[in-house]
Design an enzyme around this catalytic site. Structure first.
Site, PDB file in Angstrom:
ATOM      1  N   ASP A  47       0.831  -1.203   0.000  1.00 40.50           N
ATOM      2  CA  ASP A  47       0.000   0.000   0.000  1.00 40.50           C
ATOM      3  C   ASP A  47       0.870   1.260   0.000  1.00 40.50           C
ATOM      4  OD1 ASP A  47       0.855  -0.125   2.607  1.00 40.50           O
ATOM      5  OD2 ASP A  47      -1.130  -0.016   3.523  1.00 40.50           O
ATOM      6  N   SER A  48       2.203   1.061  -0.055  1.00 42.40           N
ATOM      7  CA  SER A  48       3.102   2.195  -0.304  1.00 42.40           C
ATOM      8  C   SER A  48       2.793   2.826  -1.651  1.00 42.40           C
ATOM      9  CB  SER A  48       4.562   1.730  -0.267  1.00 42.40           C
ATOM     10  OG  SER A  48       4.758   0.607  -1.103  1.00 42.40           O
ATOM     11  N   ASP A  86      -1.065  -6.255  -0.061  1.00 43.57           N
ATOM     12  CA  ASP A  86      -1.385  -5.605   1.215  1.00 43.57           C
ATOM     13  C   ASP A  86      -2.892  -5.438   1.386  1.00 43.57           C
ATOM     14  OD1 ASP A  86       0.612  -4.937   3.013  1.00 43.57           O
ATOM     15  OD2 ASP A  86       1.206  -3.129   1.927  1.00 43.57           O
ATOM     16  N   LYS A 116      -0.847  -9.408   3.137  1.00 41.93           N
ATOM     17  CA  LYS A 116      -0.086  -8.872   4.267  1.00 41.93           C
ATOM     18  C   LYS A 116      -0.985  -7.939   5.054  1.00 41.93           C
ATOM     19  CE  LYS A 116       3.398  -5.701   3.854  1.00 41.93           C
ATOM     20  NZ  LYS A 116       2.851  -4.551   4.624  1.00 41.93           N
ATOM     21  N   GLU A 118      -0.963  -5.391   8.842  1.00 44.09           N
ATOM     22  CA  GLU A 118      -0.134  -4.770   9.869  1.00 44.09           C
ATOM     23  C   GLU A 118      -0.700  -5.042  11.256  1.00 44.09           C
ATOM     24  OE1 GLU A 118       0.531  -0.604   9.034  1.00 44.09           O
ATOM     25  OE2 GLU A 118       1.262  -1.033   6.997  1.00 44.09           O
ATOM     26  N   GLU A 185       9.703  -3.662  10.299  1.00 40.40           N
ATOM     27  CA  GLU A 185      10.067  -2.362   9.715  1.00 40.40           C
ATOM     28  C   GLU A 185      10.685  -1.445  10.754  1.00 40.40           C
ATOM     29  OE1 GLU A 185       7.210  -0.591   7.087  1.00 40.40           O
ATOM     30  OE2 GLU A 185       8.326   1.299   6.984  1.00 40.40           O
TER      31      GLU A 185
HETATM   32  O1  KIV Z   1       3.549  -1.004   1.575  1.00 39.54           O
HETATM   33  C1  KIV Z   1       4.692  -1.457   1.448  1.00 39.54           C
HETATM   34  O2  KIV Z   1       5.352  -1.286   0.418  1.00 39.54           O
HETATM   35  C2  KIV Z   1       5.240  -2.203   2.574  1.00 39.54           C
HETATM   36  C3  KIV Z   1       6.688  -2.586   2.517  1.00 39.54           C
HETATM   37  C4  KIV Z   1       7.546  -1.407   2.501  1.00 39.54           C
HETATM   38  C5  KIV Z   1       7.063  -3.561   3.561  1.00 39.54           C
HETATM   39  O3  KIV Z   1       4.568  -2.499   3.500  1.00 39.54           O
END
Ligand code: KIV
Length: 269
Positions: A47-48, A86, A116, A118, A185
């Site tokens: 989600d970056s 994510d 993924k 958090e 992280e």
């Molecule tokens: O959103 C993302 O790209 C991430 C990674 C940097 C681990 O969570």
């Protein structure tokens, strides 16, 4: 015709604990995925993309639909790496049932192998629920960017003993709940090392030192495409921003001078 390559599966990532380092990168598009796929073990549709693709200030505003659109693009283009998507903020925290609905939709509509999410102790029940129902989960502890408003910033996590103990407890909880891997992280090297030694799942570090079982970075950071700022833990392996700007500038100059298209680009009579 060659048989399609088989993608790496989450149990194979888990089996790499303590072995050859696990190589992970983010990707958000088919074009980038085709270039990186042969070289990495795992591709995260992170989600970056809120910052790299959409110019947002944090990851908090990303929607499930957006993650699905990019997840599908990446999964369509990957032949080798394990593709993980994510779950965005607000789409899984309420209950294990909410998390399962979101994860099932993401997996069905993208073709990814895992999701993924958090969180540590507070997400352990959800990770156990998903893992028992066919959803492999990559956990994400330490600095959890979706909680930036509660954390108050993106600083290093686990510098004081109380915070370090809480993050270690998070790691143990998500590991015991069945996460197939754990992203750590922005934590200190000593904490990352201790977590890596204490848990069964492989740890994937980002700003968490070489003590982890693998590493992940954001592709735009690695190639120098994201230039707004560069975190200390990022190493650039290419600088593509300047060549892209130079190509646009050269193209603009030739169009304005009527030098492009040239005779070689034109269809005959
Ligand atoms: O959103 C993302 O790209 C991430 C990674 C940097 C681990 O969570």
């Amino acid at each position: 015709m060659n048989a399609p390559l088989k993608r790496i599966v989450p149990p194979a990532i888990r089996a790499r604990k303590g072995g050859e380092p696990i190589v992970c990168l983010t990707s958000y598009a088919a074009s980038t995925t085709r270039l990186i796929d042969p070289h990495v073990d795992l591709i995260l549709v992170g989600d970056s993309l809120a910052m790299t693709i959409y110019g947002m200030e944090s990851t908090v505003g990303v929607t499930v639909d957006t993650m699905i659109a990019h997840g599908r693009a990446v999964a369509n283009a990957a032949n080798h790496a394990c593709v993980v998507v994510d779950l965005p903020f607000g789409s899984y925290e309420e209950s294990p049932a909410q998390a399962f609905r979101t994860a099932a939709r993401v997996m069905a509509e993208t073709g990814c192998a895992a999701v993924k999410l958090e969180g540590g102790i507070e997400m352990a029940e959800t990770i156990r629920f998903l893992s028992a129902r066919g959803v492999p989960v990559m956990a994400h502890i330490g600095l959890t960017p979706q909680s930036v408003n509660a954390l108050g910033g993106y600083g290093v996590r686990g510098r004081n003993p109380e915070e370090a103990a809480a993050i270690l407890a998070d790691a143990i909880a998500v590991d015991e709940a069945g996460a197939f891997s754990v992203v750590i992280e922005k934590t200190t090297e000593s904490l990352s090392r201790e977590i890596t030694q204490r848990i069964a799942a492989p740890t994937i570090g980002i700003g968490a030192s070489v003590a982890c079982d693998g590493q992940i970075l954001v592709i735009d950071d690695v190639i120098g495409l994201f230039t707004a700022f560069r975190p200390k833990f990022v190493k650039r392996y290419a600088e593509v921003a300047q060549p892209i700007a130079a190509a646009a500038q050269a193209y603009a100059a030739e169009v304005r001078a009527r030098a492009f298209p040239g005779p070689e680009h034109v269809f005959g009579p």
